[in-house]
Design a protein around this motif. Structure first.
Motif, PDB file in Angstrom:
ATOM      1  N   VAL A  33       0.742  -1.341  -0.054  1.00 32.00           N
ATOM      2  CA  VAL A  33       0.036  -0.193  -0.160  1.00 32.00           C
ATOM      3  C   VAL A  33       0.979   1.237   0.049  1.00 32.00           C
ATOM      4  N   TRP A  34       1.856   1.125   0.804  1.00 28.45           N
ATOM      5  CA  TRP A  34       2.943   2.356   0.897  1.00 28.45           C
ATOM      6  C   TRP A  34       3.299   2.724  -0.435  1.00 28.45           C
ATOM      7  N   TYR A  35       3.661   1.808  -1.228  1.00 30.12           N
ATOM      8  CA  TYR A  35       4.279   1.933  -2.569  1.00 30.12           C
ATOM      9  C   TYR A  35       3.402   2.849  -3.452  1.00 30.12           C
ATOM     10  N   HIS A  36       2.240   2.878  -3.042  1.00 28.81           N
ATOM     11  CA  HIS A  36       1.396   3.825  -4.245  1.00 28.81           C
ATOM     12  C   HIS A  36       1.009   5.257  -3.605  1.00 28.81           C
ATOM     13  N   TYR A  37       1.810   5.739  -2.499  1.00 30.46           N
ATOM     14  CA  TYR A  37       1.628   6.946  -1.952  1.00 30.46           C
ATOM     15  C   TYR A  37       3.013   7.604  -1.688  1.00 30.46           C
ATOM     16  N   GLU A  38       2.753   8.782  -1.890  1.00 32.29           N
ATOM     17  CA  GLU A  38       3.855   9.810  -1.382  1.00 32.29           C
ATOM     18  C   GLU A  38       3.711  10.738  -0.424  1.00 32.29           C
ATOM     19  N   LEU A  39       4.303  10.525   0.732  1.00 34.10           N
ATOM     20  CA  LEU A  39       4.372  11.483   1.887  1.00 34.10           C
ATOM     21  C   LEU A  39       5.347  12.327   2.378  1.00 34.10           C
ATOM     22  N   ASN A  40       5.220  13.289   2.463  1.00 32.76           N
ATOM     23  CA  ASN A  40       6.509  14.314   2.993  1.00 32.76           C
ATOM     24  C   ASN A  40       7.144  13.494   3.953  1.00 32.76           C
ATOM     25  N   SER A  41       8.424  13.437   3.954  1.00 29.68           N
ATOM     26  CA  SER A  41       9.316  12.741   4.972  1.00 29.68           C
ATOM     27  C   SER A  41       9.218  13.293   6.024  1.00 29.68           C
ATOM     28  N   LYS A  42       8.775  14.690   6.262  1.00 29.44           N
ATOM     29  CA  LYS A  42       8.905  15.430   7.663  1.00 29.44           C
ATOM     30  C   LYS A  42       7.881  14.671   8.630  1.00 29.44           C
ATOM     31  N   TYR A  43       6.754  14.000   8.164  1.00 25.90           N
ATOM     32  CA  TYR A  43       5.764  13.355   9.026  1.00 25.90           C
ATOM     33  C   TYR A  43       6.575  12.160   9.867  1.00 25.90           C
ATOM     34  N   GLU A  44       7.713  11.687   9.432  1.00 25.63           N
ATOM     35  CA  GLU A  44       8.215  10.485   9.917  1.00 25.63           C
ATOM     36  C   GLU A  44       8.537  10.730  11.425  1.00 25.63           C
ATOM     37  N   LYS A  45       8.850  11.996  11.505  1.00 24.59           N
ATOM     38  CA  LYS A  45       9.585  12.611  12.984  1.00 24.59           C
ATOM     39  C   LYS A  45       8.397  13.228  13.630  1.00 24.59           C
TER      40      LYS A  45
END
Length: 296
Positions: A33-45
Motif C-alpha cells: 500500500v505504501w508503494y502507491h503513496y508519497e508522503l512528505n518525509s517530515k511526517y516520519e518525525k
C-alpha cells in the motif's frame, strides 16, 4: 498524492462511478500500500501533541511489563475505543495471564482490530495445545480466516503491528499509513479512525481527505462528511468541493450535490482533463436522478 494517478479527483470518484478502486484480494501488505503513496518525509518525525506524555512514558516503560500494563490501562480509560491499545495490553499479559490476554484481544477485535488482534488471539490459543482442544480448534479457525482474507504472512502481520505501535504513540507517518492500508482493503471504520487522527498534522492532505470521504460514504456518515468538507469547500478548495458533492449525492441531497459539483467545474481551464471528466460524470449522475425525482 497517489503515484499511479494524475487527476486530483479521480481516486475519490471511484465509489460513485462504480469503478474498481484497485482493492486487491492478494496478500495484505502495508508495504504494498505504501508503494502507491508519497508522503512528505517530515511526517516520519512528527508526533501528536495530545499524546506526547503517553509517548514519553511508553518509550520509558515499554520493556517494563508491570509499568506498561499500568500505562496502557490508563490509556484505555482515556481512549476507550482505541482497538489496538487493547491488543497491546493483551500482549503484555500474554505470557502469564491467559484470561486478561484473551479478554483484551477479544475487546480489540470487537472494536475493529480484526487482523493483528485476531492473529495474537490465535497464537494465545495455539499455546494451549492438547490441554484445550477447543481453543486449539479456534486458533486454527482464526488463522484460516486470516489466510482467506489475504493476511497469511507473519512478516506482514508483524510489519502491520509495528506500524500500529507507531500510531498508538501518535506518529503522523504511521497514522497516514494505516489510514491508507485500511482504506485499500475496505475496513472503513479503522481507516476513518487513523485518517481522523492524521488531521492534526494536515487538514488538507488530498489522500487523507479521500480516505475520510470513502469511509463516511461507506458507513453512511453524511453529517460527518458535510462537517469536514463544507468549510474547506467554502474556502474554494476544489477537491473538497468535489468530495462534498459526492457526499451529498450519496446522502440523496441532490440539489446541494449539483451545486457543489458545478463549483468543481468553474474555471475548468485550470484543471486536468481527468478531473474535468470525473466531475462531469458525477454531475451527469446527479442530473439523471434529479430528472427521475421531478417526474414523480
Amino acid at each position: 498524492m497517489k503515484k499511479v494517478l494524475a487527476g486530483l479527483f479521480l481516486i475519490a470518484s471511484l465509489s460513485v462511478l462504480a469503478i474498481n478502486k484497485g482493492k486487491s484480494s492478494m496478500e495484505h501488505d502495508i508495504d504494498y500500500v505504501w508503494y502507491h503513496y508519497e508522503l512528505n518525509s517530515k511526517y516520519e518525525k512528527l508526533f501528536s501533541k495530545e499524546k506526547k506524555e503517553f509517548k514519553d512514558k511508553w518509550e520509558q516503560n515499554r520493556n517494563n511489563k508491570k509499568n506498561l500494563i499500568t500505562l496502557l490501562k490508563k490509556y484505555t480509560e482515556k481512549y476507550p475505543n482505541d482497538a489496538y491499545a487493547y491488543e497491546a495490553l493483551g500482549t503484555a499479559y500474554m505470557l502469564d495471564n491467559f484470561k486478561e490476554a484473551e479478554a483484551n484481544f477479544l475487546k480489540a477485535i470487537k472494536l475493529g482490530d480484526d487482523d493483528t488482534a485476531k492473529y495474537s488471539l490465535a497464537l494465545l490459543y495455539a499455546d494451549k495445545g492438547e490441554k484445550d482442544k477447543e481453543k486449539t480448534k479456534l486458533s486454527e479457525k482464526y488463522l484460516k480466516e486470516l489466510e482467506n482474507e489475504g493476511i497469511n504472512s507473519d512478516y506482514n502481520l508483524e510489519n502491520l503491528r509495528d506500524t500500529k505501535n507507531g500510531a498508538l504513540i501518535g506518529n503522523a507517518q504511521a497514522l497516514f499509513g494505516l489510514a491508507a492500508y485500511y482504506d485499500n482493503y475496505g475496513n472503513y471504520k479503522m481507516s476513518e479512525k487513523y485518517a481522523t487522527e492524521f488531521l492534526e498534522f494536515d487538514k488538507e492532505n488530498l489522500d487523507n481527505l479521500m480516505f475520510l470521504s470513502n469511509a463516511y460514504i461507506a458507513q453512511k456518515k453524511y453529517t460527518e462528511s458535510e462537517k469536514l468538507f463544507l468549510p474547506l469547500a467554502q474556502k474554494g478548495m476544489m477537491q473538497a468541493q468535489y468530495l462534498l458533492a459526492l457526499g451529498y449525492y450519496h446522502a440523496g441531497n441532490l440539489k446541494e450535490a449539483e451545486k457543489w459539483a458545478k463549483k468543481t467545474l468553474e474555471k475548468s481551464g485550470t484543471k486536468q482533463l481527468d478531473d474535468i471528466e470525473v466531475a462531469k460524470e458525477l454531475l451527469n449522475r446527479i442530473n439523471s436522478k434529479l430528472k427521475v425525482q421531478n417526474k414523480k
